[in-house]
Design an enzyme around this catalytic site. Structure first.
Site, PDB file in Angstrom:
ATOM      1  N   CYS B  18       0.851  -1.204   0.000  1.00 32.02           N
ATOM      2  CA  CYS B  18       0.000   0.000   0.000  1.00 32.02           C
ATOM      3  C   CYS B  18       0.880   1.244   0.000  1.00 32.02           C
ATOM      4  O   CYS B  18       0.571   2.243  -0.653  1.00 32.02           O
ATOM      5  CB  CYS B  18      -0.868   0.076   1.249  1.00 32.02           C
ATOM      6  SG  CYS B  18      -1.778  -1.401   1.611  1.00 32.02           S
ATOM      7  N   ASP B 431     -35.814  40.279  18.427  1.00 30.98           N
ATOM      8  CA  ASP B 431     -36.824  39.552  17.678  1.00 30.98           C
ATOM      9  C   ASP B 431     -37.454  38.597  18.688  1.00 30.98           C
ATOM     10  O   ASP B 431     -36.752  38.070  19.556  1.00 30.98           O
ATOM     11  CB  ASP B 431     -36.151  38.770  16.549  1.00 30.98           C
ATOM     12  CG  ASP B 431     -37.170  38.031  15.724  1.00 30.98           C
ATOM     13  OD1 ASP B 431     -38.127  38.677  15.275  1.00 30.98           O
ATOM     14  OD2 ASP B 431     -37.026  36.811  15.551  1.00 30.98           O
ATOM     15  N   ASP B 630     -32.085  35.687  15.172  1.00 30.36           N
ATOM     16  CA  ASP B 630     -31.492  34.355  15.000  1.00 30.36           C
ATOM     17  C   ASP B 630     -30.425  34.327  13.913  1.00 30.36           C
ATOM     18  O   ASP B 630     -29.744  33.335  13.714  1.00 30.36           O
ATOM     19  CB  ASP B 630     -32.562  33.298  14.738  1.00 30.36           C
ATOM     20  CG  ASP B 630     -33.333  33.567  13.461  1.00 30.36           C
ATOM     21  OD1 ASP B 630     -32.896  34.433  12.671  1.00 30.36           O
ATOM     22  OD2 ASP B 630     -34.371  32.927  13.239  1.00 30.36           O
ATOM     23  N   ASP B 634     -33.436  37.123  10.174  1.00 30.62           N
ATOM     24  CA  ASP B 634     -33.308  38.549  10.468  1.00 30.62           C
ATOM     25  C   ASP B 634     -32.084  39.182   9.824  1.00 30.62           C
ATOM     26  O   ASP B 634     -31.717  40.295  10.186  1.00 30.62           O
ATOM     27  CB  ASP B 634     -33.176  38.764  11.977  1.00 30.62           C
ATOM     28  CG  ASP B 634     -34.118  37.899  12.759  1.00 30.62           C
ATOM     29  OD1 ASP B 634     -35.274  37.871  12.379  1.00 30.62           O
ATOM     30  OD2 ASP B 634     -33.672  37.265  13.723  1.00 30.62           O
TER      31      ASP B 634
END
Lengths: 118, 743
Positions: B18, B431, B630, B634
């Protein structure tokens, strides 16, 4: 007599200091390859670079100067503050979005370099 | 061309062949110079030209060979940097010690009043020269080394001033030592000033030593954050649990976390439940209960339970990595207040040099007898006392401490400008949904009106609502789940449009919905009219449960306010900040929530597109507005406000539109962020006042302007003490910010 000599030498020295430090003009180096090596020793070499807008440019800073003033580099317009370990290359990547001039400096604002984005 | 070296883990290797395969396929990528794969460590090291090769190319080359390269950027190890820094500090300490001891001996042998007690040898000028020379050219080499390249660039800094000042003192002293007769002839007592040269170097380096130590403290927050990450993870692979290094965890790995362990990466719980202490990342002090489906954040600590979770974010994508990035960015940015200091710093050193020339000429011409000596000493004092460093350090050190302190409390500040602006805020608009409230309806009241107990009516309502996807139905089912109630099967279930649901449970018909549904079934609810109306006036939605021709219960559901909201609003009011609530809800619901929180200013029935105009409306009234939302719905309002504050959602902390992100989602943090900004700005102003004041006052004193009035002059040694302490005091003042309370 010596007073006059001292005054004349003083005036010449003041004029020299003003010319030497405050009237220097650096030439800009255009960076088209996408990266540039900037040596940090007593300032930045090259001091002014011009890079293309919207393209990634890698600034490879290598500090060889022991002065603690230069141990940090601040690219304030790109929100980057990076410590530059002595004799080590530090790659800083920027992709400027708009044309303009961005001054960068050492951590204490004593040494300056400029990136012109065109 | 820039060659960089990267080491990263490779997944799927099992034999030596490998190694060759991966190395070959990596080397085939144009731009990769060398590739070495180590089977023992399962890691590859690649040297390549970063302009030609991207991470993706490396990954696909390894994938092409049938393996996986895990090039998730590891959080950087600061250990190496720390060792180098410590070495530097140690060497600096030694140099300070040597120069102060040698300087002290010279001082003993040359200071009038003291020199009489010194041994003859110390009074000998040549011996003093021997002691002073190594200090000047070995210990002081650092100043020359910085000065020469700076002069090549036609710039100068503090080192230039120190090099100039001490060299003048040293050379004058050498001259006096070598040719005392010449000096005497000029009417000056032949006294060298080796003590000035050596003590100035020693004291300035001492100042630098303290400054370096203090400065290390300003960047502590980042180091602390980096130190939070786990070192290993226990993952389930091929049905076996194995411990692997953090960098080898990949997205999709199933990770096992046992009690007391650190959660290694971000993910979603698959199985099990526990309480998780997230204080280190979010600043939230109480452990949070987590179960299946909940997200967990890397670097937080699992308290009691055991669970497995699926890794969703690893490496530089984790919340911790994003927080570190954000804090680093903020610390790299410049505050607008810094501009003045920057401009002054750029011209400062040449101006001080010019002032030094004026000082020399002035004293030489007007100094009277012994003028040359005064001219030299005062010129040295001017060069030494000027301290541009203090100006340069005033703002960034405070910003670094301020942003770091914010991060510790779950307050992530985008840049220095945001931190600076936040102290001006006079009005905060919240908010409502998802910010002041949890954004998810919850069962708030259960009023039993029949014979059945509370848990029974809840179980019946939840059984009826189980199939429904309505948010109110979800609230009922969630409450039943929370109380671990067993829900009976429902037959003949039917949804009645606009009214509710009905179904048969244990051979009895039950209905659950609004008043119309009950009327349809002939159930009298008017006896409870007052209770229903009272609940509704509180902004709650009331649902009625009926069965056997009887009203069994009233269940009220509402979006509940966050626990921190009331205190958060009060904290702002205490700071004389006007609080506004903005919502799309009707006026009654809005008033109910606002009433609970003591908010007097309410914008109700605001359409999502109108939020931004409400921000501008307040700004037109001259208020400095912060909008808290958030960060997703917004975004325009956040961007319109002077400072946009977003509540961090999930593990995504880099909210574009926000200047400040509160990862702890705690409303009290809004006031804390403003307080932090005020404290940071106060520190910056104190620092700048001190740094400018220091230079503006003491440079003229060193020039000797007070001499004609009071006979005051500043000795170069005292100048170096003042200079060394000025930058130390600025950094120390910034560090004091850490002790200030913001919550």
């Amino acid at each position: 007599m010596d007073n006059i000599i001292v005054i004349i030498v003083g005036v010449i020295l003041v004029a020299f200091i003003y010319w030497f430090f405050l009237m220097k003009k650096s030439r800009s180096v255009a960076v088209d390859s996408g990266q540039v090596e900037i040596m940090v020793s007593g300032g930045y070499t090259p001091e002014i670079i011009t890079v293309p807008v919207g393209r990634k440019t890698v600034l490879n800073f290598t500090r060889t100067d022991e002065s603690s003033c230069l141990e940090e580099v601040v690219l304030g317009d790109f929100n980057i503050r990076r410590t530059l370990p002595l004799n080590q290359k530090v790659a800083i990547e920027i992709t400027p979005k708009t044309p303009g001039e961005h001054v960068y400096s050492c951590g204490m604002g004593m040494f300056h370099g400029k990136i012109i984005v065109k | 061309m820039s060659e960089i070296k990267k080491t990263f883990p490779i997944k799927g290797m099992h034999c030596v062949s490998c190694v060759g395969l991966i190395e070959r396929s990596l080397k085939e990528v144009p731009g990769i110079k060398t590739a070495t794969v180590n089977l023992a460590t399962n890691k590859a090291t690649v040297a390549y030209d970063s302009a030609l090769v991207s991470d993706d190319q490396i990954q696909s080359a390894v994938a092409g060979a049938g393996y996986q390269a895990l090039i998730n950027e590891e959080l950087k190890s600061e250990d190496e940097e720390k060792v180098v820094k410590q070495k530097e500090l140690k060497s600096l300490r030694r140099k300070v010690f040597i120069s102060l001891v040698l300087g002290g001996l010279i001082f003993w042998g040359s200071f009038p009043g003291l020199m009489e007690t010194a041994p003859e040898l110390f009074r000998n000028f040549w011996f003093q020269l021997v002691l002073a020379t190594p200090v000047q050219f070995w210990i002081g080499l650092v100043f020359y080394r910085a000065t020469i390249p700076a002069l090549k660039h036609r710039t100068a800094n503090m080192d230039t001033l120190v090099a100039l000042g001490t060299t003048v003192a040293y050379l004058y002293s050498v001259f006096v030592t070598a040719l005392p007769a010449v000096v005497e002839k000029a009417g000056i007592e032949p006294m060298p000033y080796f003590d000035v040269a050596t003590l100035v170097i020693g004291l300035i380096l001492l100042g630098r030593y303290f400054e370096a130590k203090a400065k290390a403290g300003t960047g502590e927050a980042i180091k602390k954050l980096i130190g939070l990450q786990a070192k290993t993870a226990r993952v389930v692979r091929d049905g076996r649990e194995i411990d692997i290094p953090l960098a080898e965890v990949i997205i999709g790995d199933l990770v096992r976390v046992r009690p007391g362990e650190k959660i290694p990466v971000d993910g979603v719980i698959e199985d099990g439940e526990s309480a998780v202490d997230e204080s280190m990342v979010t600043g939230e002090s109480l452990p949070t209960d987590k179960w299946s489906g909940d997200t967990v954040v890397g670097a937080t600590i699992n308290k009691t339970g055991s669970f497995t979770f699926r890794a969703t974010k690893v490496g530089s994508e984790t919340m911790l990595a994003q927080i570190i990035k954000l804090v680093e960015n903020a610390q790299g940015s410049k505050a607008p207040i810094q501009r003045v200091a920057d401009t002054v710093s750029a011209y400062f050193v040449p101006i001080v040099m010019i002032l030094a020339v004026f000082t020399f000429v002035g004293w030489y011409v007007f100094g009277g007898p012994g003028a040359l000596l005064y001219a030299i000493l005062n010129t040295i004092a001017v060069l030494i006392i000027a301290c541009p460093c203090a100006m340069g350090l005033a703002t960034p050190t405070a910003i670094m401490v301020g942003t770091g302190k914010g991060a510790e409390h779950g307050i992530l500040i985008k840049d220095a400008e945001s931190l600076e602006l936040a102290h001006k805020i006079t009005a905060v608009i919240f908010d409502k949904t998802g910010t002041l409230t949890k954004g998810k309806p919850e069962v708030t009241d259960i009023v039993v009106t029949g014979e059945l107990p509370e848990d029974k009516v809840l179980a019946l309502a939840a059984a009826l609502e189980k199939g429904s996807e309505h948010s109110l139905a979800e609230a009922i089912v969630a409450e039943a789940d929370k109380q671990k109630l067993i829900l009976s099967p429902v037959v003949k279930f039917q949804a009645v449009a606009g009214q509710g649901v009905e179904g048969v449970i244990a051979e009895k018909l039950y209905v659950f919905g609004n008043r119309k549904l009950l009327e349809r079934e002939g159930i009298d609810w008017l006896t409870r009219k007052d209770e229903i109306e009272k609940l509704e006036s509180d902004g709650k939605t009331v649902m009625l449960l009926g069965g056997g021709g009887q009203l069994l219960a009233l269940l009220a559901v509402a979006d509940t306010v966050k626990e921190s909201a009331l205190e958060g609003v009060r904290a702002l009011e205490k700071m004389d900040i006007d609080v506004y609530m903005l919502t799309g809800d009707n006026k009654r619901t809005a008033a109910a929530i606002a009433g609970k929180l003591g908010i007097k200013n309410v914008f109700a029935e605001v359409l999502p597109g109108e939020k931004e105009s409400k921000v501008r409306e307040l700004e037109r009234q001259g208020k400095k507005v912060a909008m808290v939302g958030d960060g997703i719905n917004d975004a325009p309002a956040l961007a319109a406000a002077l400072v946009g504050i977003a509540m961090g959602s999930g593990t995504d902390v880099a909210i574009e539109a926000a200047d400040i992100t509160l990862v702890n989602k705690d409303i009290r943090s809004v006031a804390a962020a403003i307080k932090l900004s005020k404290q940071t700005m106060r520190t910056i102003k104190q620092n700048l006042f001190w740094a400018f004041g220091y230079n503006v006052i003491l440079i003229p004193v060193a020039m000797g302007v007070l001499y004609p009035f009071f006979g005051w002059l500043l000795s170069p040694i005292l100048a170096s003490v003042a200079m060394a302490s000025s930058s130390v005091s600025v950094v120390t003042n910034s560090l004091l910010l850490k002790r200030k309370r913001i919550v």
